[in-house]
Write a protein that holds these residues in place. Structure first.
Motif, PDB file in Angstrom:
ATOM      1  N   ALA A   1      -0.256  14.966  -1.632  1.00 41.18           N
ATOM      2  CA  ALA A   1       0.939  15.082  -0.789  1.00 41.18           C
ATOM      3  C   ALA A   1       1.891  16.152  -1.297  1.00 41.18           C
ATOM      4  N   PHE A   2       1.886  16.405  -2.592  1.00 43.19           N
ATOM      5  CA  PHE A   2       2.736  17.432  -3.188  1.00 43.19           C
ATOM      6  C   PHE A   2       2.134  17.811  -4.535  1.00 43.19           C
ATOM      7  N   THR A   3       2.657  18.834  -5.132  1.00 39.71           N
ATOM      8  CA  THR A   3       2.157  19.302  -6.425  1.00 39.71           C
ATOM      9  C   THR A   3       2.307  18.210  -7.475  1.00 39.71           C
ATOM     10  N   GLY A   4       1.212  17.879  -8.120  1.00 41.49           N
ATOM     11  CA  GLY A   4       1.245  16.818  -9.129  1.00 41.49           C
ATOM     12  C   GLY A   4       0.801  15.472  -8.599  1.00 41.49           C
ATOM     13  N   ALA A   5       0.589  15.332  -7.290  1.00 39.91           N
ATOM     14  CA  ALA A   5       0.124  14.057  -6.720  1.00 39.91           C
ATOM     15  C   ALA A   5      -1.403  14.031  -6.798  1.00 39.91           C
ATOM     16  N   PHE A   6      -1.917  13.644  -7.966  1.00 40.10           N
ATOM     17  CA  PHE A   6      -3.354  13.721  -8.206  1.00 40.10           C
ATOM     18  C   PHE A   6      -4.108  12.483  -7.727  1.00 40.10           C
ATOM     19  N   GLU A   7      -3.385  11.438  -7.376  1.00 42.17           N
ATOM     20  CA  GLU A   7      -4.036  10.241  -6.863  1.00 42.17           C
ATOM     21  C   GLU A   7      -3.038   9.469  -6.020  1.00 42.17           C
ATOM     22  N   ASP A   8      -3.532   8.536  -5.226  1.00 43.47           N
ATOM     23  CA  ASP A   8      -2.644   7.701  -4.412  1.00 43.47           C
ATOM     24  C   ASP A   8      -1.716   6.903  -5.325  1.00 43.47           C
ATOM     25  N   HIS A   9      -0.487   6.740  -4.873  1.00 43.96           N
ATOM     26  CA  HIS A   9       0.492   5.965  -5.648  1.00 43.96           C
ATOM     27  C   HIS A   9       1.083   4.888  -4.742  1.00 43.96           C
ATOM     28  N   ILE A  10       0.979   3.653  -5.167  1.00 46.84           N
ATOM     29  CA  ILE A  10       1.546   2.537  -4.413  1.00 46.84           C
ATOM     30  C   ILE A  10       3.015   2.398  -4.783  1.00 46.84           C
ATOM     31  N   GLY A  11       3.894   2.448  -3.800  1.00 46.33           N
ATOM     32  CA  GLY A  11       5.329   2.369  -4.045  1.00 46.33           C
ATOM     33  C   GLY A  11       5.792   0.949  -4.336  1.00 46.33           C
ATOM     34  N   LEU A  12       7.040   0.849  -4.801  1.00 47.32           N
ATOM     35  CA  LEU A  12       7.590  -0.449  -5.184  1.00 47.32           C
ATOM     36  C   LEU A  12       7.716  -1.391  -3.992  1.00 47.32           C
ATOM     37  N   PHE A  13       7.976  -0.853  -2.807  1.00 49.59           N
ATOM     38  CA  PHE A  13       8.098  -1.734  -1.637  1.00 49.59           C
ATOM     39  C   PHE A  13       6.774  -2.423  -1.343  1.00 49.59           C
ATOM     40  N   GLN A  14       5.657  -1.712  -1.485  1.00 45.10           N
ATOM     41  CA  GLN A  14       4.362  -2.352  -1.268  1.00 45.10           C
ATOM     42  C   GLN A  14       4.057  -3.365  -2.371  1.00 45.10           C
ATOM     43  N   ARG A  15       4.419  -3.035  -3.621  1.00 42.74           N
ATOM     44  CA  ARG A  15       4.194  -3.977  -4.710  1.00 42.74           C
ATOM     45  C   ARG A  15       5.018  -5.250  -4.517  1.00 42.74           C
ATOM     46  N   ALA A  16       6.156  -5.125  -3.859  1.00 42.57           N
ATOM     47  CA  ALA A  16       7.041  -6.278  -3.671  1.00 42.57           C
ATOM     48  C   ALA A  16       6.744  -7.039  -2.386  1.00 42.57           C
ATOM     49  N   HIS A  17       5.661  -6.720  -1.698  1.00 38.16           N
ATOM     50  CA  HIS A  17       5.342  -7.375  -0.428  1.00 38.16           C
ATOM     51  C   HIS A  17       5.358  -8.899  -0.599  1.00 38.16           C
ATOM     52  N   GLY A  18       6.147  -9.569   0.232  1.00 31.58           N
ATOM     53  CA  GLY A  18       6.297 -11.011   0.133  1.00 31.58           C
ATOM     54  C   GLY A  18       7.365 -11.441  -0.856  1.00 31.58           C
ATOM     55  N   GLY A  19       7.987 -10.473  -1.529  1.00 34.31           N
ATOM     56  CA  GLY A  19       8.994 -10.806  -2.537  1.00 34.31           C
ATOM     57  C   GLY A  19      10.303 -10.076  -2.292  1.00 34.31           C
ATOM     58  N   THR A  20      10.908  -9.595  -3.374  1.00 39.36           N
ATOM     59  CA  THR A  20      12.257  -9.030  -3.330  1.00 39.36           C
ATOM     60  C   THR A  20      12.285  -7.681  -4.033  1.00 39.36           C
TER      61      THR A  20
END
Length: 493
Positions: free
Chosen positions: A248-267
């Protein structure tokens, strides 16, 4: 060490720093040692020996070291200690070697030099969070194999431990504290899926309140993730919260899961939301309105189910009027607004806070048996604490380090605290200029606070002339000197 230890309020995860440069070790230690236990190694051999004896949650390894490179050593770590999260630190010239070894060594993230302290701290925090979540997944898999009855029992035990460790009772305060009303309202709204905005000065405990709301809510079994929006450059904040796709941009060598996805079902707890740019505020508003996010570089949106608790030390109404904060986002965040009062407005909370922090910090510094001397509490209650609980904790750590005996006396406090009681006098005055009595604390603690203010006022007015001050107060010079010593009051000259 078990996963249940992670829920213990005094538990600090262990981080191993591997770097052959002592100055780099010291810089990383200073950045991380408030949140983590730290071990240091100057070579791969030293690191192996430490890993044989200690269970490290995270290992930060420099790429360029004598003998093995960082990637080569982390490849070995992956095989022998697979649950340790691996982070490599390098310069730009090493990036190709690291990229080639990322998958083989299972590197969680690599950090380019020169690193930013806040970013390094946040990266390690997220690595520990990821490790905790992964271990939780493994335990859930074992529970599923054991059957649903065992699963519910284990899940209920962990939830009960978490609520005991992070509930509203863990927010230290005295009976009748101004925090009682805040915690009571927070406990009521915790049960409902409303956005919450927590206002208050830095160091007042906004994160503790947010965590208590999460564990008092129906989302308590889901994850609680936090991000300090002021600690990450605005260009990286979107990727950190919403994720990005490879390339997606320079330095994005792999997919990165954001904090909102990690917090799915939580806060999600967004600290210092008032520091974000209007451009980022537009993207956050879209996520909150639509319940879905689009990772940077992704063509498709992803649905997310999170509760947002935001916090800031700024007055967002003023920021809205000044055009620095979007009005529509402000109203989206303020389902309920809670105000954390500063420490100077809850003087009665200082004794229980100081006693608890003395126990915690004393244990961390290897001095678990230390207690307060008689003259210490009056001085602590007489200082306005502009840095709030964070400043109080640092002052207690300093006093413990400078005291040899088991009793921590007022003379171990910094000059700022010993001579800063005039600020408390100003804060304690009403509109008519008369000092008011603290509203909480024991009778003796309230009397000590007022006595310290009166003594300070007279000494300042009499230009620290003990003869005139003693005459005004109806004391002998010896009696006055004893009281000044008790409250740690000295001529600032």
């Amino acid at each position: 060490m078990t996963d249940d230890d992670l829920l213990h309020p005094d538990y600090l995860p262990l981080v191993l720093l591997v770097d052959d440069e002592v100055r780099s070790q010291d810089a990383m230690r200073r950045t991380l040692d408030e949140d983590f236990r730290i071990l240091c190694a100057s070579s791969a051999d030293e690191a192996r020996a430490l890993l044989e004896r200690h269970e490290a949650a995270v290992i930060l390894c420099d790429q360029r070291m004598p003998g093995l490179t960082g990637v080569a050593f982390l490849r070995e770590v992956r095989e022998r200690w697979p649950e340790t999260v691996r982070i490599v630190i390098s310069g730009y010239t090493d990036s190709e070697d690291i990229i080639a070894g990322i998958n083989e060594a299972g590197i969680y993230q690599y950090i380019l030099k020169p690193w930013v302290p806040d970013h390094l701290l946040q990266t390690v925090r997220q690595a520990v969070e990821a490790r905790t979540l992964q271990r939780g997944v493994h335990r859930l898999e074992l529970d599923l194999r054991a059957g649903t009855t065992a699963l519910r029992a284990r899940r209920g035990d962990r939830l009960a431990q978490a609520r005991a460790a992070f509930g509203f009772d863990r927010i230290e305060r005295a009976p009748g504290s101004p925090l009682d009303g805040v915690c009571e309202m927070a406990a009521r709204v915790a049960r409902y899926d409303l956005s919450v905005l927590v206002l208050g000065e830095s160091g007042t405990g906004k994160e503790l309140l947010g965590r208590a709301i999460h564990y008092g809510s129906p989302r308590a079994e889901g994850p609680f993730v936090l991000e300090n929006c002021a600690a990450i450059p605005d260009t990286l904040l979107e990727s950190e919260l919403f994720g990005h796709k490879r390339g997606a941009f320079t330095g994005a060598f792999e997919d990165h899961i954001g904090l909102f996805q990690r917090a799915h079902g939580g806060t999600v707890f967004l600290d210092e939301i008032g520091e974000t740019s209007p451009a980022f505020q537009v993207k956050l508003l879209r996520v909150l309105q639509e319940g879905e996010l689009r990772p940077v570089g992704s063509p498709r949106p992803i649905p997310v189910d999170v509760r947002v608790i935001a916090a800031t030390h700024r007055n967002l109404e003023d920021e809205v009027r000044a055009g620095r904060f979007r009005e529509d986002l402000y109203y989206r965040l303020t389902g309920i607004t809670l105000n954390m009062p500063p420490l100077r407005e809850r003087v009665g909370d200082i004794p229980p806070l100081a006693r608890r922090l003395l126990r915690e910090v004393g244990a961390e510094l290897g001095r678990p048996g230390v207690v307060w001397a008689d003259d210490a509490m009056g001085v602590l209650m007489g200082y306005p604490w502009p840095g709030n609980i964070r400043e109080l904790r640092n002052e207690i750590a300093r006093a413990i380090a400078l005291s040899d005996g088991e009793r921590i006396e007022a003379r171990a406090f910094s000059t700022r605290v010993l001579h800063g009681q005039a600020g408390r006098h100003a804060a304690a005055q009403g509109q008519d200029g008369v000092a008011t009595l603290p509203q909480t604390g024991t009778l003796q603690e309230r009397l000590d606070a007022i006595e310290a203010v009166v003594l300070r006022e007279v000494m300042l007015r009499q230009r620290w002339n003990k003869t005139r001050a003693a005459a005004e107060l109806g004391l002998s010079r010896v009696g006055l000197r004893a009281k000044l010593q008790r409250f740690g009051l000295e001529d600032p000259k």
